[in-house]
Scaffold this active site. Structure first.
Site, short mmCIF file in Angstrom:
data_model
loop_
_atom_site.label_atom_id
_atom_site.label_comp_id
_atom_site.label_asym_id
_atom_site.label_seq_id
_atom_site.Cartn_x
_atom_site.Cartn_y
_atom_site.Cartn_z
N SER A 294 -14.54 -13.97 39.15
CA SER A 294 -14.99 -14.39 37.76
C SER A 294 -16.47 -15.00 37.89
O SER A 294 -17.35 -14.35 38.05
CB SER A 294 -14.18 -15.34 37.22
OG SER A 294 -12.87 -14.47 36.99
N ASP A 305 -29.35 -8.90 40.33
CA ASP A 305 -30.09 -8.17 39.40
C ASP A 305 -31.51 -8.73 39.30
O ASP A 305 -32.30 -8.06 39.01
CB ASP A 305 -29.45 -8.17 38.09
CG ASP A 305 -28.28 -7.16 38.07
OD1 ASP A 305 -28.06 -6.59 39.08
OD2 ASP A 305 -27.54 -6.98 37.08
N LYS A 319 -12.99 -9.30 38.46
CA LYS A 319 -12.41 -9.99 37.26
C LYS A 319 -13.36 -10.57 36.26
O LYS A 319 -13.96 -11.57 36.49
CB LYS A 319 -11.72 -11.16 37.84
CG LYS A 319 -10.87 -11.79 36.70
CD LYS A 319 -9.95 -11.15 35.97
CE LYS A 319 -9.43 -11.78 34.74
NZ LYS A 319 -10.35 -12.07 33.63
#
Length: 391
Positions: A294, A305, A319
């Site tokens: 999460s 990224d 998740k």
């Protein structure tokens, strides 16, 4: 608004990113009409009330609760569940800050209640609960057909009371019975230490309301110690508050997107980097494993990224759903998924996880922390002879 990526509470449940909670007076309202397919429910009730052998003692509340559970089960949403009034009130008390239980982070993996990690120095850890353990039964009763929240509510409880868990360890075939005396769960989420040669080790165990403050203090300690590179360790981190992971990620990024969500109507909501981060120029490596879930996946995905630092270890838990809890008119409630989270470049976290730039598995038989050693090696490559970030 309370939004969380997982939760580090009593038995600390990995729900995913939790959306707005309705206040007690903000109950869900009945629609003007139900779809015609729901007419069968009324027909079935009338038949039972008229003909069933126990018609005089039918419990309308119990039957309607069962119908609610069946409807949510049919959604194929592993986080959808119905909570009766008592259990819903327990969940409300958890949000209000009652931190008593066993101290284990859990989530659903392959339709099984799986331990992501026991919190440090908690009853679960002391009793021998391990990452990857599957919980099969609670106090002698199987939890196979229970939702995540229903199973968790049976494990949670007041300090000083005992719960018996039937657990199958990840590397074993036969389950074992583990008694655990519940206690008060500590909420320390940041641990920092200086290693050799100016390397700082910043371990974040979850993202709670004080995590960003703890990270800020760790960064100050790092600089005052003359640190030259930082390992951010998110292994076994099950998640936490959305606002905290955005703020912590912003400590290391100058600008841009941290994450975004897409709901069922295709609406997109974005969370941008906040300004003033104290670690934007620090060479770093991020450590993750299969139990990083999460919020920790949001952090790792953003760092990857933005090409801020290498992420190494294992593919994360996967998740990334946004969940909401609604109180119904009788005090019961439902919990379900309303959206999913993506990394800045559009990678879906739910079900896939975040793949590290460098895959390093930790061998169980190894007496050394191979993943941490590799992180330090990469950190040395970044800083050797340059004094700055090279990734």
């Amino acid at each position: 608004m309370v939004m969380a990526v997982g939760a580090a509470l009593a038995i600390a449940v990995n729900y995913g990113l939790e959306s707005t909670l309705l206040a007690p007076e903000e109950v869900a309202t009945s629609p003007a009409r139900l779809p015609p397919e729901f007419d069968r429910l009324a027909e079935a009730w009338e038949l039972l009330e008229q003909d069933h052998i126990d018609r005089r003692t039918l419990d309308a509340t119990a039957l309607s609760n069962g119908a609610m559970r069946g409807m949510l089960d049919a959604l194929d949403d592993p986080y959808a569940s119905f909570l009766d009034r008592e259990r819903f009130e327990e969940e409300e008390s958890k949000i209000q800050g009652v931190f008593e239980g066993i101290g284990a982070q859990v989530g659903i993996r392959d339709n099984l209640l799986t331990v992501i990690a026991p919190l440090p120095d908690t009853p679960a850890e002391k009793a021998g609960i391990l990452p990857g353990d599957v919980i099969l039964a609670v106090d002698g009763e199987s939890i196979e057909d229970l939702s995540l929240q229903e199973a968790v509510s049976r494990i949670r409880g007041e300090r000083g009371t005992t719960v018996q868990l039937l657990v199958r360890h990840a590397d074993e075939t036969e389950p074992v019975l583990i008694p655990i005396t519940r206690g008060v769960i500590p909420l320390e989420t940041v641990r920092f230490r200086m290693l050799a040669d100016g390397v700082g080790h910043l371990q974040i165990t979850s993202f709670a309301s004080n995590t960003n403050d703890g990270v800020g203090e760790a960064l100050r300690q790092f600089r005052s110690s003359g640190g030259r590179g930082l390992v951010v360790d998110l292994r076994y981190n099950p998640g936490g508050l959305l606002g905290e992971v955005v703020d912590v990620t912003s400590q290391f990024l100058e600008d841009g997107l941290v994450t975004y969500e897409l709901d069922g109507q295709g609406n997109r909501r974005e969370w941008e980097v906040t300004s003033g981060g104290g670690g934007q120029d620090i060479p770093m490596v991020v450590l993750v494993n299969q139990y990083s879930a999460s919020a920790s996946e949001v952090f790792a995905g953003a760092i990857l990224d933005h090409q801020r630092a290498p992420v190494i270890g294992e593919t994360t838990f996967g998740k990334g759903s946004v969940n909401t809890r609604h109180r119904l008119s009788d005090g019961s409630g439902i919990f379900y998924t309303i959206a999913r989270w993506y990394t800045p470049n559009g990678t879906l976290i739910e079900g896939s996880g975040v793949a590290p730039l460098v895959q390093i598995d930790q061998l169980p038989e190894s007496e050394t922390d191979q993943q941490l050693e590799k992180a330090i090696e990469l950190l040395n490559q970044q800083t050797q002879g340059s004094g700055g970030q090279q990734y």
